[in-house]
Motif scaffolding. Structure first.
Motif, short mmCIF file in Angstrom:
data_model
loop_
_atom_site.label_atom_id
_atom_site.label_comp_id
_atom_site.label_asym_id
_atom_site.label_seq_id
_atom_site.Cartn_x
_atom_site.Cartn_y
_atom_site.Cartn_z
N ALA A 20 1.09 8.41 2.36
CA ALA A 20 0.04 9.34 2.26
C ALA A 20 -1.16 8.57 3.21
O ALA A 20 -1.36 7.37 3.02
CB ALA A 20 -0.36 9.67 1.04
N PHE A 21 -1.66 9.28 4.10
CA PHE A 21 -2.71 8.70 4.91
C PHE A 21 -3.68 9.72 5.42
O PHE A 21 -3.68 11.04 5.33
CB PHE A 21 -2.46 7.95 6.24
N ALA A 22 -4.98 9.23 5.81
CA ALA A 22 -6.11 10.14 6.36
C ALA A 22 -6.38 9.64 7.78
O ALA A 22 -6.19 8.59 8.12
CB ALA A 22 -7.09 9.97 5.38
N VAL A 23 -6.55 10.78 8.38
CA VAL A 23 -7.02 10.52 9.92
C VAL A 23 -8.31 11.20 9.96
O VAL A 23 -8.82 12.12 9.61
CB VAL A 23 -6.18 11.44 11.06
N VAL A 24 -9.34 9.85 10.28
CA VAL A 24 -10.82 10.34 10.16
C VAL A 24 -11.39 9.60 11.59
O VAL A 24 -10.89 9.00 12.56
CB VAL A 24 -11.29 9.17 9.05
N ASP A 25 -12.68 10.16 11.59
CA ASP A 25 -13.60 9.72 12.82
C ASP A 25 -14.45 8.81 12.10
O ASP A 25 -15.38 8.35 13.19
CB ASP A 25 -13.98 10.96 13.56
N SER A 26 -14.81 8.72 10.89
CA SER A 26 -16.04 8.24 10.47
C SER A 26 -15.46 7.54 9.01
O SER A 26 -14.75 8.07 8.57
CB SER A 26 -17.25 9.18 10.08
N VAL A 27 -16.32 6.72 8.34
CA VAL A 27 -16.11 5.99 7.29
C VAL A 27 -17.26 5.74 6.49
O VAL A 27 -18.39 5.56 7.10
CB VAL A 27 -15.08 4.78 7.30
N ALA A 66 0.87 -1.19 0.09
CA ALA A 66 0.04 0.11 -0.03
C ALA A 66 0.91 1.39 0.10
O ALA A 66 1.90 1.13 0.61
CB ALA A 66 -0.89 -0.03 1.19
N SER A 67 0.31 2.30 -0.57
CA SER A 67 0.93 3.65 -0.63
C SER A 67 0.00 4.58 0.33
O SER A 67 0.73 5.75 0.22
CB SER A 67 1.48 4.06 -2.08
N TYR A 68 -0.88 4.17 0.84
CA TYR A 68 -1.64 5.15 1.40
C TYR A 68 -2.67 4.38 2.25
O TYR A 68 -2.71 3.02 2.08
CB TYR A 68 -2.50 5.98 0.43
N GLY A 69 -2.96 5.01 3.33
CA GLY A 69 -4.05 4.37 4.34
C GLY A 69 -4.90 5.21 5.32
O GLY A 69 -4.86 6.55 4.95
N THR A 70 -5.37 4.61 6.47
CA THR A 70 -6.36 5.63 7.12
C THR A 70 -5.88 5.24 8.57
O THR A 70 -5.46 4.08 8.92
CB THR A 70 -7.87 5.09 6.99
N TYR A 71 -5.85 6.26 9.66
CA TYR A 71 -5.81 6.02 11.05
C TYR A 71 -6.86 6.61 11.50
O TYR A 71 -7.64 7.56 11.03
CB TYR A 71 -4.53 6.92 11.47
N SER A 72 -7.18 6.29 12.85
CA SER A 72 -8.36 6.85 13.72
C SER A 72 -7.81 8.01 14.26
O SER A 72 -6.71 8.31 14.49
CB SER A 72 -8.58 5.72 14.93
N ALA A 73 -8.87 8.93 14.35
CA ALA A 73 -8.85 10.41 15.25
C ALA A 73 -8.69 10.22 16.45
O ALA A 73 -8.27 11.09 17.02
CB ALA A 73 -9.69 11.21 14.52
N THR A 74 -8.81 9.31 17.08
CA THR A 74 -8.96 8.70 18.49
C THR A 74 -7.65 8.20 19.18
O THR A 74 -7.73 7.94 20.44
CB THR A 74 -10.23 8.21 18.99
N ARG A 75 -6.86 7.75 18.25
CA ARG A 75 -5.61 7.01 18.66
C ARG A 75 -4.26 7.38 18.46
O ARG A 75 -4.29 7.93 17.16
CB ARG A 75 -5.90 5.34 18.31
N GLU A 76 -3.25 6.89 18.90
CA GLU A 76 -1.80 7.39 18.53
C GLU A 76 -1.47 6.58 17.08
O GLU A 76 -1.57 5.23 17.15
CB GLU A 76 -0.83 7.01 19.54
N PRO A 77 -1.18 7.23 16.04
CA PRO A 77 -1.03 6.42 14.76
C PRO A 77 0.49 6.15 14.79
O PRO A 77 1.45 6.82 15.16
CB PRO A 77 -1.18 7.51 13.52
#
Length: 195
Positions: free
Chosen positions: A159-166, A58-69
């Motif tokens: 590259a990654f996004a930090v999100v609280d919803s999906v 992968a060259s991109y991903g997603t992390y939670s906005a409530t946890r340490e990435p």
């Protein structure tokens, strides 16, 4: 065996001296016998490298906005692995996540770096060492888009996004069903606008 040569697939250890000895008597396709031959060589060190441990290439991903990435990396023959974290604009994220044809190489984010840091790497010479690092330096990152670059040369950008919803989708021949969910719990988001 080729007409004037032969090959063998062998895994060599780094920084090791080898001697190859061919016995006399091997014959080519015309029946001509080959004489004995021997040569020696020494392999070099494994090149210094740092690469990100990303699943499935992968060259991109997603992390939670409530946890340490946290991200994993592999390093060889280097005392430290360096990292630089940048914020991305929505347009830059769209290019990196979806519109690869518009990406410039090498990619340079338009905004200044949020942080630059290093992780110490300790391991024997030529040994691949697995390490991890916090992308935030402690705690969660704010929602948004980010770009990470290492000082390495292999798989060294992410590259990654930090999100609280999906949005989770299910597609059939003539329908698309979409669920708007809380990232951490998987519960439906009530009253969310989806466009």
């Amino acid at each position: 065996v080729h007409e004037r040569g032969m090959s063998a697939s062998v895994a060599f250890r780094p920084r090791t001296r080898y001697t190859v000895t061919l016995a006399a008597g091997a014959k080519d396709r015309y029946g001509q016998a080959m004489g004995a031959y021997s040569w020696s060589f020494t392999t070099g060190a494994v090149p210094s490298s740092v690469s990100l441990g990303l699943p499935g290439g992968a060259s991109y991903g997603t992390y939670s906005a409530t946890r340490e990435p946290i991200i994993y990396f592999q390093a060889t023959n280097t005392p430290a692995a360096s990292f630089t974290l940048y914020p991305l604009t929505a347009d830059e994220a769209r290019i990196l996540f979806h519109d690869f044809g518009r990406r410039s190489f090498p990619f340079t984010p338009s905004q200044p770096a949020l942080r630059t840091w290093s992780e110490t790497v300790s391991g024997a010479a030529d040994e691949a060492v697995l390490g991890s690092t916090s992308l935030s330096g402690g705690g969660p990152l704010a929602k948004g888009f980010y770009f990470l670059r290492t000082g390495g040369n292999l798989r060294s950008e992410f590259a990654f996004a930090v999100v609280d919803s999906v949005i989770v989708t299910k597609l059939s021949n003539d329908e698309l069903l979409a669920w708007a969910l809380d990232h951490d719990t998987g519960r439906p988001l009530v009253g969310a606008k989806v466009h």
